[in-house]
Design a protein around this motif. Structure first.
Motif, short mmCIF file in Angstrom:
data_model
loop_
_atom_site.label_atom_id
_atom_site.label_comp_id
_atom_site.label_asym_id
_atom_site.label_seq_id
_atom_site.Cartn_x
_atom_site.Cartn_y
_atom_site.Cartn_z
N GLU A 1 0.83 -1.20 0.00
CA GLU A 1 0.00 0.00 0.00
C GLU A 1 0.86 1.25 0.00
OE1 GLU A 1 -2.28 0.23 3.65
OE2 GLU A 1 -0.51 0.77 4.82
N ILE A 2 0.21 2.36 -0.32
CA ILE A 2 0.74 3.69 -0.09
C ILE A 2 -0.12 4.25 1.03
CG2 ILE A 2 1.14 5.99 -1.06
CD1 ILE A 2 1.06 4.56 -3.86
N ARG A 3 0.49 4.66 2.12
CA ARG A 3 -0.25 5.11 3.29
C ARG A 3 0.00 6.60 3.50
NH1 ARG A 3 -4.19 3.47 6.91
NH2 ARG A 3 -3.49 1.38 6.34
N LEU A 4 -1.04 7.41 3.36
CA LEU A 4 -0.95 8.81 3.74
C LEU A 4 -1.06 8.84 5.26
CD1 LEU A 4 -0.85 11.84 3.26
CD2 LEU A 4 -3.32 11.78 2.87
N VAL A 5 0.04 9.13 5.92
CA VAL A 5 0.09 9.11 7.37
C VAL A 5 -0.37 10.45 7.93
CG1 VAL A 5 1.60 8.82 9.38
CG2 VAL A 5 1.91 7.37 7.35
N ASP A 6 0.06 11.54 7.31
CA ASP A 6 -0.33 12.86 7.80
C ASP A 6 -0.18 13.89 6.69
OD1 ASP A 6 -0.71 14.47 10.61
OD2 ASP A 6 0.42 15.65 9.16
N ILE A 7 -1.16 14.75 6.61
CA ILE A 7 -1.07 15.92 5.74
C ILE A 7 -1.62 17.09 6.55
CG2 ILE A 7 -3.27 15.38 4.64
CD1 ILE A 7 -2.18 16.70 2.08
N SER A 8 -0.81 18.13 6.72
CA SER A 8 -1.21 19.31 7.49
C SER A 8 -0.69 20.54 6.77
CB SER A 8 -0.62 19.28 8.90
OG SER A 8 -1.03 18.16 9.61
N LEU A 9 -1.52 21.57 6.74
CA LEU A 9 -1.13 22.84 6.14
C LEU A 9 -1.38 23.97 7.13
CD1 LEU A 9 -2.79 22.33 2.65
CD2 LEU A 9 -0.34 22.21 3.15
N LEU A 10 -0.52 24.99 7.09
CA LEU A 10 -0.76 26.19 7.88
C LEU A 10 -2.08 26.83 7.42
CD1 LEU A 10 2.77 27.87 7.92
CD2 LEU A 10 1.56 26.85 9.88
N PRO A 11 -2.77 27.52 8.31
CA PRO A 11 -4.06 28.13 7.94
C PRO A 11 -4.00 28.99 6.68
CG PRO A 11 -3.75 28.25 10.31
CD PRO A 11 -2.47 27.71 9.74
N ALA A 12 -2.93 29.74 6.47
CA ALA A 12 -2.82 30.62 5.30
C ALA A 12 -2.78 29.84 3.98
CB ALA A 12 -1.58 31.49 5.42
N PHE A 13 -2.50 28.53 4.05
CA PHE A 13 -2.38 27.73 2.83
C PHE A 13 -3.55 26.76 2.65
CE2 PHE A 13 1.89 29.12 3.84
CZ PHE A 13 2.33 29.57 2.61
N ARG A 14 -4.50 26.80 3.56
CA ARG A 14 -5.65 25.91 3.45
C ARG A 14 -6.66 26.49 2.45
NH1 ARG A 14 -6.00 25.34 9.95
NH2 ARG A 14 -4.00 24.27 10.19
N ARG A 15 -7.48 25.61 1.90
CA ARG A 15 -8.55 25.98 0.96
C ARG A 15 -8.01 26.66 -0.30
NH1 ARG A 15 -12.02 24.23 4.28
NH2 ARG A 15 -12.64 25.05 6.28
N GLN A 16 -6.82 26.21 -0.71
CA GLN A 16 -6.22 26.72 -1.95
C GLN A 16 -5.93 25.59 -2.93
OE1 GLN A 16 -2.93 29.46 -1.47
NE2 GLN A 16 -3.65 30.08 0.54
N ARG A 17 -6.50 24.43 -2.68
CA ARG A 17 -6.35 23.23 -3.51
C ARG A 17 -4.94 22.62 -3.40
NH1 ARG A 17 -10.02 21.11 -5.76
NH2 ARG A 17 -8.82 20.16 -7.43
N ILE A 18 -4.18 23.03 -2.41
CA ILE A 18 -2.85 22.44 -2.19
C ILE A 18 -3.01 20.98 -1.76
CG2 ILE A 18 -0.78 22.52 -0.75
CD1 ILE A 18 -1.10 25.60 -0.75
N GLY A 19 -3.88 20.74 -0.80
CA GLY A 19 -4.12 19.37 -0.35
C GLY A 19 -4.61 18.49 -1.48
N GLN B 1 -2.38 9.81 -5.83
CA GLN B 1 -3.26 8.98 -6.65
C GLN B 1 -2.55 8.57 -7.96
OE1 GLN B 1 -6.60 11.74 -6.49
NE2 GLN B 1 -7.84 10.13 -5.52
N ASP B 2 -1.78 9.48 -8.55
CA ASP B 2 -1.01 9.14 -9.74
C ASP B 2 -0.01 8.03 -9.42
OD1 ASP B 2 -2.35 10.97 -11.32
OD2 ASP B 2 -0.77 12.51 -11.19
N GLU B 3 0.65 8.14 -8.29
CA GLU B 3 1.59 7.09 -7.87
C GLU B 3 0.86 5.77 -7.68
OE1 GLU B 3 4.47 5.92 -4.10
OE2 GLU B 3 3.90 8.03 -4.35
N SER B 4 -0.32 5.83 -7.10
CA SER B 4 -1.13 4.63 -6.89
C SER B 4 -1.47 3.98 -8.23
CB SER B 4 -2.41 5.01 -6.13
OG SER B 4 -3.28 3.92 -6.03
N ARG B 5 -1.83 4.79 -9.22
CA ARG B 5 -2.13 4.27 -10.56
C ARG B 5 -0.89 3.60 -11.16
NH1 ARG B 5 -4.39 9.30 -11.09
NH2 ARG B 5 -6.65 9.29 -10.96
#
Length: 161
Positions: free
Chosen positions: A82-100, A108-112
């Motif tokens: 498997e590929i396991r996403l263990v943690d993804i966190s962004l500072l508030p200033a970078f959230r809701r910008q499609r970075i995640g 997902q490309d790697e998974s494919r």
């Protein structure tokens, strides 16, 4: 979205940034004395990283850089089929910008390419749950406070926007 996204391995010089990142995710401690909050954030960060390394020996710890500026962290473990996403966190200033979403699309490309499922756990009630669902992740078992989610290479990305 921030222009250029890149990843680089976490180094010991990133500790202040990582502590600030953890602190930015802990609004529940906002009323605590600054010294106590700092101590608790440091303890939480150290315990979390120690647990991640114990559970995921092949853990890759990366800083997310947006136009060269530290924006967050992306921890991924590969192995065990498997590929396991263990943690993804962004500072508030970078959230809701499609970075995640962009970082998840890369995984997902790697998974494919590898044919391996992409798995993660998300805190119940987290706003990220909607993002994962939009990107085609399927829910699995609820484990304590967390929802297991999985994306398979044959899954279709439901949102290309």
């Amino acid at each position: 979205m921030a222009g250029q996204l890149s990843l680089r391995a976490v180094t010991s010089s990133d500790q202040d940034f990582l502590l600030a990142l953890v602190d930015s995710t802990r609004e529940d401690m906002s009323l605590l004395d600054r010294t106590l909050r700092g101590m608790l954030v440091r303890m939480q960060h150290e315990a979390q990283v120690t647990d991640y390394r114990r559970r995921f020996p092949r853990l890759e710890q990366n800083l997310v850089l947006a136009d060269g500026a530290p924006a967050g962290r992306l921890y991924v473990a590969r192995g065990g089929g498997e590929i396991r996403l263990v943690d993804i966190s962004l500072l508030p200033a970078f959230r809701r910008q499609r970075i995640g979403a962009s970082l998840l699309a890369r995984l997902q490309d790697e998974s494919r390419q590898t044919g391996l499922p992409l798995r993660l756990h998300v805190l119940l009630g987290s706003p990220a749950l909607k993002l994962y669902q939009r990107l085609g992740f399927q829910p699995g078992a609820v484990e304590g406070l967390y929802q297991a989610m999985e994306w398979h290479p044959q899954s279709k990305n439901l949102s290309k926007d």
